[in-house]
Design a protein around this motif. Structure first.
Motif, PDB file in Angstrom:
ATOM      1  N   SER A 263       0.840  -1.200   0.000  1.00  0.00           N
ATOM      2  CA  SER A 263       0.000   0.000   0.000  1.00  0.00           C
ATOM      3  C   SER A 263       0.873   1.247   0.000  1.00  0.00           C
ATOM      4  O   SER A 263       1.924   1.288   0.634  1.00  0.00           O
ATOM      5  N   GLY A 264       0.410   2.253  -0.770  1.00  0.00           N
ATOM      6  CA  GLY A 264       1.172   3.476  -0.855  1.00  0.00           C
ATOM      7  C   GLY A 264       0.451   4.514  -1.700  1.00  0.00           C
ATOM      8  O   GLY A 264      -0.741   4.376  -1.988  1.00  0.00           O
ATOM      9  N   VAL A 280       5.623   5.455 -10.494  1.00  0.00           N
ATOM     10  CA  VAL A 280       6.465   5.482  -9.261  1.00  0.00           C
ATOM     11  C   VAL A 280       5.502   5.438  -8.073  1.00  0.00           C
ATOM     12  O   VAL A 280       4.708   6.357  -7.879  1.00  0.00           O
ATOM     13  N   LEU A 281       5.651   4.332  -7.257  1.00  0.00           N
ATOM     14  CA  LEU A 281       4.791   4.147  -6.075  1.00  0.00           C
ATOM     15  C   LEU A 281       5.632   4.406  -4.822  1.00  0.00           C
ATOM     16  O   LEU A 281       6.634   3.739  -4.565  1.00  0.00           O
ATOM     17  N   GLY A 286       8.858   5.862   2.871  1.00  0.00           N
ATOM     18  CA  GLY A 286       9.560   6.804   2.000  1.00  0.00           C
ATOM     19  C   GLY A 286      10.288   6.141   0.860  1.00  0.00           C
ATOM     20  O   GLY A 286      10.806   6.834  -0.036  1.00  0.00           O
ATOM     21  N   SER A 287      10.411   4.820   0.879  1.00  0.00           N
ATOM     22  CA  SER A 287      11.061   4.116  -0.227  1.00  0.00           C
ATOM     23  C   SER A 287      10.136   4.138  -1.460  1.00  0.00           C
ATOM     24  O   SER A 287       8.918   4.309  -1.338  1.00  0.00           O
ATOM     25  N   GLU A 288      10.719   3.949  -2.679  1.00  0.00           N
ATOM     26  CA  GLU A 288       9.976   4.019  -3.923  1.00  0.00           C
ATOM     27  C   GLU A 288      10.140   2.740  -4.736  1.00  0.00           C
ATOM     28  O   GLU A 288      11.212   2.136  -4.764  1.00  0.00           O
ATOM     29  N   VAL A 329      13.850  -0.628  -7.117  1.00  0.00           N
ATOM     30  CA  VAL A 329      13.537  -0.242  -5.733  1.00  0.00           C
ATOM     31  C   VAL A 329      14.596   0.739  -5.288  1.00  0.00           C
ATOM     32  O   VAL A 329      15.797   0.491  -5.428  1.00  0.00           O
ATOM     33  N   HIS A 330      14.151   1.884  -4.715  1.00  0.00           N
ATOM     34  CA  HIS A 330      15.067   2.929  -4.234  1.00  0.00           C
ATOM     35  C   HIS A 330      14.714   3.273  -2.789  1.00  0.00           C
ATOM     36  O   HIS A 330      13.553   3.264  -2.392  1.00  0.00           O
TER      37      HIS A 330
END
Length: 350
Positions: A263-264, A280-281, A286-288, A329-330
């Motif tokens: 969820s985001g 971009v989710l 705070g990670s993307e 993933v960032h």
């Protein structure tokens, strides 16, 4: 020549058969020249001041009588006395064996006369000497036995002390061995308990991790289905502008649904050059998560989505060689992560 006093004679004489003792009659004795003449040139009558002259016979008999009465203890040290009398006097003298206290001192088998110079030792004196030597020997024997007993007692005491020391040493050694064995058993028990505790802790940790992953798996989802992994994070190649692959490729037919892994909020949904159509989710931490090469997008920027909700479809837009989903993933700071490791950390099996 004036007459001398009569020579004393013993008051009793013995019957020739030795059965009874009768009183001797006193007779006057007046020595003459013939009677006082020395016998065989060896003996003579000695005159004593005071009037009474006695021969060596009388003195010898007196000595024997004194010894028989026990009055002279050292008679055995004196040489035997040789006695010789004139016949006229010797006939009137009593037999020495018949004198009370003297006859018992003379040996029955002795045939020695008054003139024999080798007189046999007296049995009473020998007995007295033997008694003295025996007492001394007995005293020495008693002293030796006492010394022997003392030495044996000391030896027994030393042996007892040695036995006690050996016993104490054995008990000490046994106690030390028992203590060492107890310490070894305690150490083994502690090590076993520590190992069991470690295993229990590991099992608890594994259980907790499994529970955590189960919860994460319930809250996270794979981005697509019916896929094949064709490229992984960090691979090198000329087809990527940076020289390395920065994501994970899920090859799937065009139009395969693409889902939100968690969820985001959709941060962006637009064209992005070599990425083609990209969504971009942004997650709660705070990670993307980037979804690229989409054929279509069903979510728009600012939209909140839940885990497993479809946000687009697999395509081949941008710099691609075939339809697939490129997933990156960032972190919140912008650093790239390995998507496969990240998904597995969330409890998912890729």
């Amino acid at each position: 020549m004036a007459s001398n006093m009569p020579a004393p004679e013993t008051a009793f004489k013995t019957d020739p058969f030795g059965d009874e003792v009768v009183e001797r009659e006193w007779e006057e004795w007046n020595p003459t020249a013939d009677s006082v003449r020395p016998v065989r040139g060896r003996h003579r009558v000695v005159k004593q001041r005071g009037g009474l002259a006695r021969s060596s016979t009388v003195l010898g008999v007196g000595v024997i009588a004194a010894v028989g009465a026990g009055g002279m203890a050292t008679a055995q040290d004196k040489p035997a006395v040789s006695i010789s009398l004139p016949d006229s006097i010797a006939d009137k003298l009593p037999d020495a064996k018949s004198i009370p206290g003297v006859g018992s001192l003379m040996s029955d088998d002795s045939d020695t006369g008054y003139g024999n110079e080798n007189t046999a030792p007296l049995s009473a004196l020998t007995t007295a000497v033997d008694s003295g030597d025996g007492a001394e020997a007995e005293q020495k024997a008693g002293a030796g036995e006492a010394l022997r007993a003392r030495i044996l007692a000391q030896a027994e005491q030393q042996q007892a002390e040695a036995d006690a020391e050996a016993k104490a040493a054995a008990e000490k050694t046994a106690a030390e061995q028992a203590a060492a064995e107890a310490a070894k058993q305690q150490s083994t028990a502690e090590a076993k308990a520590a190992e069991e505790k470690r295993k229990a802790e590991e099992a608890a940790e594994a259980k907790a991790e499994a529970e955590r992953l189960a919860k994460l798996a319930a809250s996270y989802s794979l981005p697509t289905s019916s896929y094949t992994i064709t490229s992984t994070y960090g691979e090198s190649g000329s087809m990527w502008s940076s020289g390395q692959h920065t994501g994970l490729d899920f090859a799937a037919p065009t139009g395969t649904p693409v889902k939100a892994v968690h969820s985001g909020t959709v941060k962006s949904a637009a064209w992005s050059g070599s990425y083609g159509y990209r969504i971009v989710l942004e997650l709660e931490d705070g990670s993307e998560v980037w979804y690229a090469h989409l054929s279509s997008m069903t979510a728009s920027a600012g939209q909140k989505v839940s885990t497993g909700e479809t946000i687009g479809r697999v395509g081949a837009t941008g710099n691609v060689t075939g339809p697939h989903l490129h997933l990156e993933v960032h972190t919140a700071g912008g650093s790239g992560l390995d998507p496969m490791a990240w998904l597995r950390d969330k409890g998912l099996t890729v």
